[in-house]
Design an enzyme around this catalytic site. Structure first.
Site, PDB file in Angstrom:
ATOM      1  N   CYS A   1      37.215   8.195  12.286  1.00  0.00           N
ATOM      2  CA  CYS A   1      36.585   7.175  13.051  1.00  0.00           C
ATOM      3  C   CYS A   1      35.730   7.992  14.326  1.00  0.00           C
ATOM      4  CB  CYS A   1      37.535   6.583  14.085  1.00  0.00           C
ATOM      5  SG  CYS A   1      38.337   7.518  15.273  1.00  0.00           S
TER       6      CYS A   1
ATOM      7  N   CYS B   1      42.106   6.072  17.710  1.00  0.00           N
ATOM      8  CA  CYS B   1      40.971   6.141  18.383  1.00  0.00           C
ATOM      9  C   CYS B   1      40.673   4.683  19.016  1.00  0.00           C
ATOM     10  CB  CYS B   1      39.890   6.260  17.320  1.00  0.00           C
ATOM     11  SG  CYS B   1      38.252   6.492  18.136  1.00  0.00           S
TER      12      CYS B   1
END
EC number: 2.8.1.13
Length: 395
Positions: free
Chosen positions: A200, A100
């Site tokens: 995330c 991410c």
């Protein structure tokens, strides 16, 4: 006045990062990333991103900075979620947080920020950045956060020099307790907010349920391998060359159902990962069972009793050439070079003494002491003192 775009997540860390930058005289813009809205894969009954974007907006209001939301869910699905499903299907365990950062926060998000005329992007990560010069050119260093308990440099182990050049980490010098104190003093709505524990991108998600929506359940056997199995006996070997020794030290054990006994059934080997204890639903053993290997082709989970089972431990690991990443390209090893480092194979693990060996066909990381649950698809990161200089995907 330099312009900084802060990734406001709706948490306390990014809130304080924005406050500190404003205090330092930057022109600050708050941007909230919406990373998920695929109704085909439900994440949870609650909708955490709505709460988070509200909190981020309230913080921006309080600080008197412009705020907007950007929808990155298409890029997120393509670069993170699809990759995750693909990796799990192959029996590997990806780290979505590292990805991410590399693919979304410091790539897609950064490009949006720069298009808004930003000089820098800032996040609420607990890590630090420093600058040095090599051959007269600036080189950026990624350093551990001062709060050793919260250090998040591992999650940024795939960043490049270009990305670091444009990044600020305002809270890297602070302890978490100091960050909360600042938030409380400034009366920020996030001061007491709990840290998010989810993936995330999607907050409160339970990974097995998430995976089951795309990867079909498939019943198979759980096999227990005894610790006395012959392959675990330490053998002293003569090696023809260094390559042979490296391959031996980083080899992974393979198993056949005939080597153990069937102790239960599972719903799909691709839902499990090495070192896992929960979710096996097998009782009656003197010590708890841990996953020591998964075979997604044959759909078998191999387990061993106790966290000291020899099948859990390995001395080394291998990274294929296309998966090696140097945060500091100037320190990159050439073929037949080696380097003493400290390394970790998961977030929050204490740094371990290790040695890197670069060969023609890839990089070996050999630890001084055997490591538990070295897992394909995860990232290994290596340090010199408190500087993270490189990383790679475990093959």
């Amino acid at each position: 006045m330099k312009r900084v775009v802060v990734g406001l997540s709706g948490g306390v860390d990014s809130s304080v990062a924005a406050y500190l930058l404003k205090e330092q005289g930057y022109e600050v813009i708050g941007l909230f990333m919406k990373n998920w809205h695929d109704e085909g894969v439900t994440i949870s009954k609650e909708c955490p991103w709505l709460d988070d974007s509200n909190d981020a907006m309230l913080v921006a209001e309080k600080l008197g900075i412009p705020f907007q939301t950007v929808d990155l869910s298409a890029e997120y699905k393509e670069r993170i979620v699809d990759y995750m499903f693909n990796e799990y299907e192959r029996g590997r365990t990806p780290n979505p947080d590292v990805l991410c950062n590399r693919e979304i926060k410091f790539d897609v998000f950064m490009k949006i920020a720069l298009s808004l005329g930003a000089d820098f992007v800032a996040t609420g990560h607990y890590c630090r950045k420093a600058e040095t010069a090599v051959d007269g050119k600036p080189v950026y260093r990624l350093l551990s956060g001062k709060d050793k308990n919260k250090d998040q440099s591992y999650f940024l182990c795939q960043l490049s020099q270009e990305q670091l050049a444009k990044t600020l980490f305002p809270i890297g010098e602070l302890q978490k307790s100091e960050v909360r104190k600042i938030a409380a003093e400034q009366d920020l709505v996030t001061a007491e907010k709990k840290d998010s524990q989810g993936l995330c991108f999607i907050g409160k998600v339970r990974l097995p349920e998430f995976l089951q929506q795309k990867l079909q359940p498939k019943e198979g056997d759980i096999v227990e391998i005894p610790a006395s199995e012959e392959k675990f006996q330490l053998e002293t070997k003569e090696f023809q060359n260094k390559q042979e020794e490296l391959e031996f030290m980083s080899r992974k054990y393979t198993y056949q159902p005939s080597e153990g006994k069937k102790v239960g059934r599972h719903q799909g080997a691709h839902y499990f990962t090495k070192g896992q204890r929960k979710g096996l639903a097998v009782g009656g053993t003197p010590e708890p069972l841990f996953v020591i290997e998964t075979d997604v082709d044959e759909n078998v989970i191999y387990t061993g009793q106790g966290k000291d089972h020899p099948g859990i431990y390995r001395r080394g690991l291998f990274i294929s050439p296309d998966e090696i990443h140097w945060v500091r390209p100037d320190l990159k090893l050439e073929a037949d070079e080696e380097m003493r480092v400290k390394a970790r194979i998961r977030y929050r693990q204490e740094l371990q003494e290790a040695k890197l060996y670069q060969t023609e066909n890839g990089l070996y990381v050999i630890f001084d002491t055997p490591q538990p649950s070295i897992t394909e698809g995860q990232f290994v990161a290596w340090h010199l003192d408190d500087e993270l200089i490189g990383s790679g995907v475990i093959s």
